[in-house]
Enzyme design. Structure first.
Site, mmCIF file in Angstrom:
data_model
loop_
_atom_site.group_PDB
_atom_site.id
_atom_site.type_symbol
_atom_site.label_atom_id
_atom_site.label_comp_id
_atom_site.label_asym_id
_atom_site.label_seq_id
_atom_site.Cartn_x
_atom_site.Cartn_y
_atom_site.Cartn_z
ATOM 1 N N LYS A 1 0.840 -1.198 0.000
ATOM 2 C CA LYS A 1 0.000 0.000 0.000
ATOM 3 C C LYS A 1 0.878 1.253 0.000
ATOM 4 O O LYS A 1 0.670 2.173 -0.795
ATOM 5 C CB LYS A 1 -0.891 -0.034 1.250
ATOM 6 C CG LYS A 1 -2.089 0.853 1.193
ATOM 7 C CD LYS A 1 -2.901 0.746 2.490
ATOM 8 C CE LYS A 1 -3.681 -0.566 2.567
ATOM 9 N NZ LYS A 1 -4.326 -0.747 3.904
ATOM 10 N N GLY B 1 -8.193 -9.191 6.060
ATOM 11 C CA GLY B 1 -8.513 -9.831 7.329
ATOM 12 C C GLY B 1 -7.390 -9.751 8.325
ATOM 13 O O GLY B 1 -7.455 -10.309 9.407
ATOM 14 N N MET C 1 -5.546 -6.671 9.583
ATOM 15 C CA MET C 1 -5.890 -5.633 10.544
ATOM 16 C C MET C 1 -6.592 -4.540 9.772
ATOM 17 O O MET C 1 -6.267 -4.276 8.632
ATOM 18 C CB MET C 1 -4.618 -5.159 11.214
ATOM 19 C CG MET C 1 -4.331 -3.693 11.083
ATOM 20 S SD MET C 1 -4.153 -2.997 12.714
ATOM 21 C CE MET C 1 -4.798 -1.369 12.435
ATOM 22 N N HIS D 1 -7.074 -33.973 3.200
ATOM 23 C CA HIS D 1 -6.834 -35.117 2.329
ATOM 24 C C HIS D 1 -7.750 -35.085 1.114
ATOM 25 O O HIS D 1 -7.310 -35.235 -0.031
ATOM 26 C CB HIS D 1 -7.048 -36.418 3.117
ATOM 27 C CG HIS D 1 -6.859 -37.660 2.303
ATOM 28 N ND1 HIS D 1 -7.912 -38.361 1.761
ATOM 29 C CD2 HIS D 1 -5.736 -38.297 1.912
ATOM 30 C CE1 HIS D 1 -7.443 -39.395 1.078
ATOM 31 N NE2 HIS D 1 -6.123 -39.380 1.157
ATOM 32 N N SER E 1 14.514 -42.429 -16.418
ATOM 33 C CA SER E 1 13.287 -41.688 -16.152
ATOM 34 C C SER E 1 13.141 -41.614 -14.638
ATOM 35 O O SER E 1 13.110 -42.653 -13.967
ATOM 36 C CB SER E 1 12.096 -42.402 -16.780
ATOM 37 O OG SER E 1 10.925 -41.700 -16.464
ATOM 38 N N ARG F 1 -3.133 3.155 8.646
ATOM 39 C CA ARG F 1 -3.457 1.988 7.822
ATOM 40 C C ARG F 1 -2.305 1.007 7.805
ATOM 41 O O ARG F 1 -1.175 1.371 7.518
ATOM 42 C CB ARG F 1 -3.735 2.429 6.379
ATOM 43 C CG ARG F 1 -4.568 3.688 6.277
ATOM 44 C CD ARG F 1 -4.571 4.274 4.884
ATOM 45 N NE ARG F 1 -5.241 3.432 3.911
ATOM 46 C CZ ARG F 1 -5.264 3.697 2.609
ATOM 47 N NH1 ARG F 1 -4.622 4.771 2.132
ATOM 48 N NH2 ARG F 1 -5.873 2.883 1.776
ATOM 49 N N CYS G 1 8.784 -39.168 -14.764
ATOM 50 C CA CYS G 1 7.443 -39.690 -15.021
ATOM 51 C C CYS G 1 6.610 -39.796 -13.752
ATOM 52 O O CYS G 1 5.563 -40.397 -13.738
ATOM 53 C CB CYS G 1 7.515 -41.042 -15.722
ATOM 54 S SG CYS G 1 8.275 -42.320 -14.714
ATOM 55 N N ARG H 1 -3.327 -1.197 -6.589
ATOM 56 C CA ARG H 1 -2.434 -2.345 -6.706
ATOM 57 C C ARG H 1 -2.841 -3.112 -7.952
ATOM 58 O O ARG H 1 -3.944 -2.891 -8.491
ATOM 59 C CB ARG H 1 -2.529 -3.237 -5.478
ATOM 60 C CG ARG H 1 -3.891 -3.857 -5.334
ATOM 61 C CD ARG H 1 -4.043 -4.657 -4.055
ATOM 62 N NE ARG H 1 -5.472 -4.766 -3.796
ATOM 63 C CZ ARG H 1 -6.019 -4.824 -2.602
ATOM 64 N NH1 ARG H 1 -5.286 -4.797 -1.527
ATOM 65 N NH2 ARG H 1 -7.327 -4.930 -2.466
ATOM 66 N N GLU I 1 14.560 -44.296 -9.191
ATOM 67 C CA GLU I 1 13.545 -44.065 -8.163
ATOM 68 C C GLU I 1 13.981 -44.546 -6.795
ATOM 69 O O GLU I 1 13.180 -44.625 -5.875
ATOM 70 C CB GLU I 1 12.216 -44.711 -8.571
ATOM 71 C CG GLU I 1 12.327 -46.168 -8.935
ATOM 72 C CD GLU I 1 11.009 -46.751 -9.464
ATOM 73 O OE1 GLU I 1 9.950 -46.188 -9.177
ATOM 74 O OE2 GLU I 1 11.058 -47.781 -10.151
ATOM 75 N N TYR J 1 12.736 -34.202 -20.988
ATOM 76 C CA TYR J 1 11.266 -34.136 -21.041
ATOM 77 C C TYR J 1 10.672 -34.375 -19.666
ATOM 78 O O TYR J 1 11.333 -34.892 -18.763
ATOM 79 C CB TYR J 1 10.712 -35.164 -22.033
ATOM 80 C CG TYR J 1 10.861 -36.599 -21.596
ATOM 81 C CD1 TYR J 1 9.894 -37.203 -20.774
ATOM 82 C CD2 TYR J 1 11.947 -37.364 -21.993
ATOM 83 C CE1 TYR J 1 10.032 -38.510 -20.352
ATOM 84 C CE2 TYR J 1 12.091 -38.684 -21.577
ATOM 85 C CZ TYR J 1 11.121 -39.250 -20.757
ATOM 86 O OH TYR J 1 11.259 -40.537 -20.329
HETATM 87 P P1 ADP Z 1 -7.710 -2.181 3.569
HETATM 88 O O1 ADP Z 1 -6.298 -2.567 3.421
HETATM 89 O O2 ADP Z 1 -8.502 -3.077 4.451
HETATM 90 O O3 ADP Z 1 -8.355 -1.851 2.265
HETATM 91 P P2 ADP Z 1 -7.341 0.619 3.920
HETATM 92 O O4 ADP Z 1 -6.194 1.103 4.704
HETATM 93 O O5 ADP Z 1 -7.184 0.673 2.457
HETATM 94 O O6 ADP Z 1 -7.697 -0.830 4.417
HETATM 95 O O7 ADP Z 1 -8.575 1.496 4.389
HETATM 96 C C1 ADP Z 1 -9.925 1.088 4.542
HETATM 97 C C2 ADP Z 1 -10.852 2.076 3.858
HETATM 98 O O8 ADP Z 1 -10.646 3.406 4.338
HETATM 99 C C3 ADP Z 1 -10.612 2.132 2.377
HETATM 100 O O9 ADP Z 1 -11.829 2.234 1.697
HETATM 101 C C4 ADP Z 1 -9.816 3.380 2.205
HETATM 102 O O10 ADP Z 1 -9.980 3.917 0.929
HETATM 103 C C5 ADP Z 1 -10.362 4.286 3.284
HETATM 104 N N1 ADP Z 1 -9.356 5.251 3.723
HETATM 105 C C6 ADP Z 1 -8.128 4.986 4.177
HETATM 106 N N2 ADP Z 1 -7.442 6.115 4.428
HETATM 107 C C7 ADP Z 1 -8.272 7.120 4.119
HETATM 108 C C8 ADP Z 1 -8.141 8.546 4.154
HETATM 109 N N3 ADP Z 1 -7.004 9.146 4.543
HETATM 110 N N4 ADP Z 1 -9.171 9.279 3.777
HETATM 111 C C9 ADP Z 1 -10.321 8.688 3.383
HETATM 112 N N5 ADP Z 1 -10.530 7.366 3.330
HETATM 113 C C10 ADP Z 1 -9.496 6.585 3.683
HETATM 114 MG MG MG Z 2 -7.682 -0.720 0.982
HETATM 115 MG MG MG Z 3 7.950 -46.622 -8.902
#
Ligand code: ADP
Ligand code: MG
Ligand code: MG
Length: 899
Positions: free
Chosen positions: A22, A100, A102, A455, A784, A91, A851, A337, A765, A871
């Site tokens: 980020k 998931g 933070m 499994h 092989s 952030r 193989c 990204r 083998e 191969y």
């Molecule tokens: P995640 O990695 O979970 O996407 P983010 O850090 O991108 O978390 O932020 C969560 C939300 O808050 C996103 O929608 C982001 O665009 C928004 N956000 C983050 N920083 C700002 C900011 N400075 N102003 C407005 N919105 C923000």
């Molecule tokens: Mg984000």
């Molecule tokens: Mg064998």
């Protein structure tokens, strides 16, 4: 002194290790002149130092203060100041995106005083200010102080309820929000034990520390383990000046993709939510609008956004995903990204971008994931049917493809039902290696427990069988042979449909469709015009042009051989002969061979088997005319052709009690007992069998050579390679070939034929064979690598039983990956390297292949390229995967990290 803090103007996209994904991309966009709110990034190194010492590294806090002051000067505001406050977001952002892990704290800097300042700033908009403050209290409490988040959500829900039935958060006015805020602060005090912190700089310090600590939180650790991300990276922390999407109807927030991540189509795609702050879009608080609606709501900002999207896509030379906010008609970009996409979209985008001249042919080749190629060939539930049907359960999409069939609950039932021609879905809580025989005859597999590395999931993916795992709504009652899910009872024999792409489970038979690629390959003219087929053909053509490795298939029957050839196989690397000993007529003869007491009796049995074997080979040589076929002489221990020892003993014992005449069964049992081995995988099998029963391999060689002579006489072009399994010493191979070569010569003489391609070689083998490969190579035309047995014997892991603990081994990083799936480079791989180097040195014209199952695993294919094999040979349905991986490794590394 280490620099721990970088202003956005100081970084760039290649600094992901230090600034996280980020942060690096925020810096890149800042330097591109895009409208990014100002801010700075605290490095992953600072995080690691903090975690190691439990305290901030020297100088960090001063550096943060310095950058904060600079930010305040740039914004002409002071963090949390009463009259005109600067607010920031804090952030997290690691090198790899980790949903998931933070969350983010927005609106930091608000307190009882500055909330008034914020209201004034925004033209006395008290509603907006209170909304921002209550969000901040909520996020700070939950994320920084770990107060359970649902307490706040419940309070918000009741406030909406109290307003009027069906009210949304935007319906709450300034007073409602002020009251809600009181409640939030009370919750905070009750759970934290102190008042909500009012000092903005203390808020900031606590938030930064919480982000650092979140790297080691349980959610983050679980995610990393599941996604094979290292624990040693740490997370960066981004401090960004706030912009507000919740300042009325001329504001809003959204997520945009420069192309459709599901279909790959070149159209902007995304969601927009008016009058909201960032996290609302993801949290699903209100229903979002399609991005295209923004064109109507705010055409100017929309136009600007399209401009930014196209700039970013040209800059990153790939599809980007973007977070943006509009504050009172002004567009801000908050994140970008390279976007995630479906396996399907990946091909379409790579091909389109190649056609557009955005990327080169080789880059396009590297943009598609060989591990996901198989998905494109799987059957899918027809779109209309999927739209109408309602799943009774949802599990993990453990192995791609859709399947319908009758429900069975045990592997034995699956086998019995399948044998009488039923299509079955095997439903189990979890599977174990004992279920294997039932799994491989099923159309699909459904488990109620177990994850994507259970499994069931591993076997299903390996065998190309659709599977849904861990569908915990499925309650199985094994005694009654029934399950229920979502209140729907399903009994044995009822039909269900599972979707291994989505994890959904449906009652009844949903119409399934061949994939477009499968249809196109079979010559369907409409499918042949589909963009995905064009993309596939184009990139596969490039892979074939550049790859150095040849690709063969493992095939035991003429049908499998032709199938493999259609998929581009350039020969057969492993034709197993054991199935040729099965089937009623043959088992009879095989048993006679095993029981033979005189050479004449044994020979009589071979005389029965010989013509049958010859016919098998004729079919295969015809199908593969012009291409090499490696036939492996019989490998498994003989007891596999006899009845199960325990079952037979029970039958005899019961029969005796009843006083029956059991002479035949008793004789059989004596023989079974005699052949019984404590470790059959290390027992009398492979070349050892050939040595102990010389007539056996001679018969097989005769059958092979006679078949080749016949196909040649028909005008075909058989290319024969005869392979001896399980060789450990040069002498084994030398003596064996000394017996067998003359058999071939004699047969050819008798048939009055010659073969231009008749080679003799061995599997490598066993570790001993690998380390003495230089000696063995002197008497072999080819090697092989049988990497299944080589892995089994190198690790001392039983391949059939490792399912019980390999998951735990992977989780605890005791092995880098399941070594039966991906070649274990340092161990098994090293044995292969030694064997190929020393084999080549001793016999420069020797040719080398693999193989084992690994021949169809992209990472292993790449390894085979690196050690210079000629191969790889894999199961027919992996041939394209192997061709692609071989092409990718030839043009460079599959990791394109610099985007
Ligand atoms: P995640 O990695 O979970 O996407 P983010 O850090 O991108 O978390 O932020 C969560 C939300 O808050 C996103 O929608 C982001 O665009 C928004 N956000 C983050 N920083 C700002 C900011 N400075 N102003 C407005 N919105 C923000
Ligand atoms: Mg984000
Ligand atoms: Mg064998």
């Amino acid at each position: 002194m280490t620099k721990y803090v970088y202003d956005f103007s100081q970084g760039n996209k290649d600094m992901k290790d230090l600034l996280g994904g980020k942060g690096a991309n925020l810096a890149e966009m800042t330097n591109m002149g895009l409208p990014v709110p100002p801010g700075f990034t605290i490095t992953t190194e600072a995080c690691l130092a903090y975690l190691e010492h439990g305290d901030h590294p020297t100088g960090l806090l001063d550096e943060v203060e310095e950058h904060l002051t600079r930010l305040e000067r740039a914004m002409q505001k002071t963090l949390g100041e009463a009259d005109d406050p600067l607010l920031v977001s804090v952030r997290s952002g690691a090198k790899f995106s980790m949903p998931g892990m933070m969350d983010t704290v927005l609106n930091l800097g608000l307190n009882d005083e500055s909330v008034k300042g914020l209201a004034r700033q925004s033209g006395d908009d008290l509603r907006f200010a209170h909304d921002a403050y209550r969000r901040f209290v909520q996020m700070f409490a939950k994320i920084v102080m770990e107060v359970p988040g649902d307490l706040f959500e419940h309070a918000l829900d009741s406030a909406k309820q109290a307003k009027f039935e069906g009210a949304q958060d935007t319906d709450l006015d300034a007073d409602d929000l002020r009251m809600l805020l009181e409640e939030f602060r009370a919750i905070y005090k009750k759970h934290v034990g102190s008042d909500f912190p009012q000092d903005p700089r203390e808020q900031l310090r606590l938030a930064i520390e919480a982000v650092f600590r979140s790297w080691n939180g349980k959610r983050a650790r679980d995610y990393r383990r599941q996604n094979k991300i290292s624990d040693d990276l740490g997370t960066a922390v981004n401090i960004v000046a706030m912009v507000f999407g919740n300042r009325g109807d001329d504001s809003g927030t959204g997520v945009a993709f420069t192309r459709d991540p599901a279909t790959g189509e070149k159209v902007p795609y995304g969601d927009y939510l008016p009058n909201a702050q960032g996290e609302d879009v993801v949290a699903g608080i209100r229903n979002t609008l399609p991005l295209a609606d923004l064109a109507r709501i705010d055409p100017v900002s929309y136009g600007e956004l399209l401009q930014v999207m196209s700039t970013l896509e040209r800059h990153y030379r790939d599809m980007c995903d973007i977070e943006f906010t509009i504050e009172k008609g002004r567009l801000w970009i908050l994140q970008t990204r390279v976007g995630k996409r479906t396996a399907f979209a990946e091909w379409i985008m790579a091909y389109d971008m190649l056609e557009e001249g955005l990327i080169s042919e080789d880059e396009a080749l590297l943009r598609v994931d060989a591990n996901r190629l198989e998905e494109l060939f799987k059957r899918v539930i027809s779109t209309e049917a999927a739209a109408q049907a309602k799943p009774i359960a949802n599990g993990l999409n453990a192995s791609p493809g859709a399947a319908s069939g009758k429900v069975v609950f045990t592997a034995d039932d699956a086998e019995a039902w399948a044998r009488r021609g039923e299509r079955v879905i095997l439903v189990r809580r979890e599977t174990t290696p004992d279920d294997y025989h039932g799994m491989i005859v099923s159309q699909g597999i459904l488990t109620s427990a177990g994850g994507t590395n259970s499994h069931a999931a591993v076997v299903a993916r390996g065998e190309g069988i659709p599977a849904v795992c861990g569908a915990d709504q499925v309650k199985i009652d094994l005694r009654r042979k029934a399950f229920s899910a979502d209140g729907t009872p399903v009994a044995e024999g009822d039909v269900i449909t599972i979707d291994g792409f989505s994890g959904a489970v449906y009652v009844g038979e949903l119409p399934l469709e061949e994939s477009v690629l499968e249809k196109a390959r079979e010559g369907d003219p409409v499918a042949g015009e589909a963009p995905i087929w064009k993309a596939f053909e184009r990139l596969m053509r490039r892979a074939d042009e550049v790859r150095r490795l040849r690709v063969r298939a493992n095939a035991d029957t003429p049908e499998q051989a032709s199938n493999a050839r259609e998929r581009g196989a350039e020969g057969i690397g492993l034709c197993r002969t054991e199935h040729m000993f099965l089937g009623e007529e043959r088992v009879e003869a095989v048993r006679r061979m095993i029981f033979a007491e005189t050479p004449e009796e044994e020979q009589a049995a071979y005389d029965v088997l010989l013509p049958l074997q010859r016919e098998d080979f004729v079919g295969i040589f015809r199908a593969m005319s012009g291409l090499p076929v490696t036939v492996r002489l019989l490998d498994p221990p003989l007891h596999e052709f006899l009845p199960n020892q325990v079952a037979l003993a029970v039958e005899v014992a019961l029969g005796r009690e009843r006083g029956e005449d059991l002479e035949e069964q008793e004789r059989l049992l004596r023989k079974v007992n005699e052949l019984h081995e404590a470790n059959p995988m290390l027992g009398l099998r492979g070349v050892r069998l050939g040595i102990v029963k010389p007539g056996l391999y001679a018969m097989q060689v005769r059958a092979i050579v006679e078949a080749a002579a016949q196909v040649k006489a028909e005008g075909g072009d058989p290319k024969v390679e005869i392979m001896i399994p399980l060789v450990a010493t040069r002498e084994e191979l030398r003596q064996m070939l000394e017996e067998l070569r003359p058999v071939a010569v004699r047969e050819l003489d008798e048939a009055g034929q010659t073969l231009d391609h008749l080679e003799w070689g061995t599997m490598i083998e066993l570790p001993r064979a690998a380390v003495t490969a230089g000696e063995i190579a002197e008497v072999a035309d080819f090697f092989s690598f049988g990497t299944n047995d080589l892995t089994q014997t190198a690790f001392g892991f039983s391949r059939d039983d490792i399912g019980k603990f390999v998951g735990m081994y992977e989780e605890r990083k005791l092995v880098p990956a399941n070594p039966f799936v991906t070649v274990d480079r340092p161990g098994v791989g090293r044995l292969m390297q030694i064997a190929s180097d020393e084999g080549r040195a001793a016999n420069p014209s020797i040719h080398l292949g693999i193989c084992g199952e690994h021949g169809g695993d992209p990472a292993s294919v790449m390894f085979c390229h690196e050690i210079g094999l000629d191969y790889v040979s894999c199961s027919p349905f992996r041939v394209e995967t192997a061709r692609l991986a071989a092409g990718q490794v030839a043009v460079g590394t599959a990791e394109v990290t610099s985007r």
